[in-house]
Design an enzyme around this catalytic site. Structure first.
Site, PDB file in Angstrom:
ATOM      1  CG  ASP A   1      30.234-114.363  -7.551  1.00  0.00           C
ATOM      2  OD1 ASP A   1      30.263-114.560  -8.783  1.00  0.00           O
ATOM      3  OD2 ASP A   1      29.295-114.775  -6.825  1.00  0.00           O
TER       4      ASP A   1
ATOM      5  CE  LYS B   1      25.036-119.608  -5.282  1.00  0.00           C
ATOM      6  NZ  LYS B   1      24.687-118.368  -5.979  1.00  0.00           N
TER       7      LYS B   1
ATOM      8  N   GLY C   1      25.458-119.617  -1.496  1.00  0.00           N
ATOM      9  CA  GLY C   1      24.261-119.158  -0.794  1.00  0.00           C
ATOM     10  C   GLY C   1      23.374-118.350  -1.716  1.00  0.00           C
TER      11      GLY C   1
ATOM     12  CG  ASP D   1      27.093-119.464  -8.664  1.00  0.00           C
ATOM     13  OD1 ASP D   1      26.134-120.232  -8.821  1.00  0.00           O
ATOM     14  OD2 ASP D   1      26.994-118.455  -7.924  1.00  0.00           O
TER      15      ASP D   1
ATOM     16  CD  GLU E   1      30.916-117.658  -6.836  1.00  0.00           C
ATOM     17  OE1 GLU E   1      31.596-117.420  -5.812  1.00  0.00           O
ATOM     18  OE2 GLU E   1      29.696-117.833  -6.794  1.00  0.00           O
TER      19      GLU E   1
ATOM     20  CB  SER F   1      28.916-113.469  -0.321  1.00  0.00           C
ATOM     21  OG  SER F   1      28.703-112.841  -1.569  1.00  0.00           O
TER      22      SER F   1
ATOM     23  CE  LYS G   1      30.270-114.948  -3.712  1.00  0.00           C
ATOM     24  NZ  LYS G   1      29.575-116.240  -3.942  1.00  0.00           N
TER      25      LYS G   1
ATOM     26  CE  LYS H   1      27.784-111.751  -5.067  1.00  0.00           C
ATOM     27  NZ  LYS H   1      27.447-112.905  -5.914  1.00  0.00           N
TER      28      LYS H   1
END
Ligand code: OSB
Ligand code: MG
Length: 371
Positions: free
Chosen positions: A191, A265, A293, A241, A216, A138, A164, A166
């Site tokens: 995400d 998670k 994570g 998420d 995400e 990520s 991934k 952001k």
């Protein structure tokens, strides 16, 4: 046979990430969190890690609310109830609403203690089968597109199985288009950490042309209705998420078609038992699932690895190696990634030893509670 938890030791740690990590909600570099130690009559030590941040910008919990809930409520429930199996902790904690990260931290320490007493790995105790797990990375929001492309290039060369990225409004389509142009065949996902609303639907629809594995949590942290509307309008699979905090949430999201994939998670859903329930539900419904994570230290990382050995975890997770995050981690050996794969440890419990020296060095406060 009960699990005779005699003491709980709460340590507040402060560790500093190697690099600042930026998401749509803010930037983190210093991390304050709890390491929980459940100690039995024979001196066995089970470890858990609380993943709440100092500021409630991911979900509503914080380091301080975790301390309050653990010490003022959850420990009392542990004193009042015998535990025969760690799966019972979920029900024992049920009278206290939500506060999932606080619950998960204590429950995790009890799972580890249970597995160590049984001389089995945490993975085995959970019913896991995988001996190695696939790892993705990520990557936080970067100062420039050039920095991002460089980070991706490096991550691919290290063997990470998916990237991934952001995103947030204004830092999305144009950046992802450049990324896709440079890396036409790489599994890429984005995400948003709930930075969009349905009013952004046209911008989100444009992402369909980039062949992302998934997007995400595009919409609100507590929404499953608008996500269903968005999923009906876009081709990119939605992964939830923040919105999934329990197996009940997962059931409703699946029923409403709010997502095609779930990021689990352990902290966000209240512990390993709830995470396993979500796993089982996804398995029955053919929904993909992977383990997210929270920039964990070694203890939390080890719990994530054990959970990921369950069969429905078919997609690479966010649990990368210790060295990506920390100069020094609190476990021995540290978690290492080889060609995008982590080998699941075969020692009892979480499978990594605690580096007591490092644990001491990062502790800024500790307290022991009788159970
Ligand atoms: O949304 O998955 C997230 C980090 C902090 C808070 C939320 C998230 C993340 C990550 C990083 O994406 C996951 C990791 O590398 O531990
Ligand atoms: Mg996320």
């Amino acid at each position: 046979m009960t699990i005779p938890v005699k003491h709980i030791k709460l340590r507040r740690l402060k560790m500093t990430l190697n690099n600042p990590f930026s998401t749509s909600f803010g930037t983190m570099q210093d991390k304050t969190f709890f390491i929980i130690e459940a100690i039995d009559d024979d001196g066995n030590r089970g470890f858990g890690e609380s993943v709440a941040f100092p500021i409630p910008w991911y979900t509503e919990e914080t380091v301080e609310t975790n301390y309050h809930i653990m010490t003022d409520f959850l420990m009392k429930l542990l004193r009042e109830n015998d535990i025969h199996h760690p799966e019972e902790v979920r029900n024992i904690f049920q009278p206290i609403k939500r506060n999932y990260m606080a619950k998960a931290a204590l429950e995790g320490a009890i799972w580890d203690l249970y597995a160590k007493r049984k001389n089995m790995t945490l993975s085995e105790a959970l019913g896991g089968t995988r001996k190695q797990i696939d790892v993705g990375i990520s990557i936080g929001i970067q100062p420039t597109v050039g920095d991002l492309l460089q980070k991706i290039n490096h991550s691919i060369s290290e063997g990470y199985k998916r990237i991934k990225i952001k995103i947030k409004p204004g830092l999305d389509y144009d950046i992802l288009r450049k990324v896709r142009h440079h890396f036409p065949d790489t599994p890429i996902m984005a995400d948003a950490n709930s930075a969009y609303t349905l009013q952004d639907i046209d911008q989100l629809k444009k992402l369909d042309e980039l062949d992302l594995m998934m997007i995400e949590q595009p919409l609100a942290h507590d929404d499953i209705v608008d996500h269903a509307k968005l999923q009906a309008a876009i081709r990119t699979p939605i992964c939830l998420d923040e919105s999934i905090q329990s197996a009940e949430d997962a059931r409703k999201a699946i029923e409403l078609k709010s997502c095609q994939i779930i990021n689990v998670k352990i902290g966000r859903v209240g512990g390993l038992t709830e995470a396993k329930l979500i796993h089982d539900l996804c398995r029955e419904n053919n929904v993909d699932i992977w383990c997210g994570g929270m920039l964990e230290a070694g203890v939390g990382r080890a719990h994530n690895i054990a959970l990921t050995t369950l069969p429905q975890f078919t997609m690479p997770g966010d649990t990368a190696g210790s060295a990506l995050y920390w100069k020094k981690d609190i476990i021995k050996p540290e978690v290492t990634v080889d060609d995008g794969v982590i080998k699941v440890p075969d020692k009892p419990g979480i499978g990594y030893e605690i580096n007591d020296e490092a644990l001491e060095a990062f502790t800024i406060h500790e307290a022991v509670f009788d159970i």
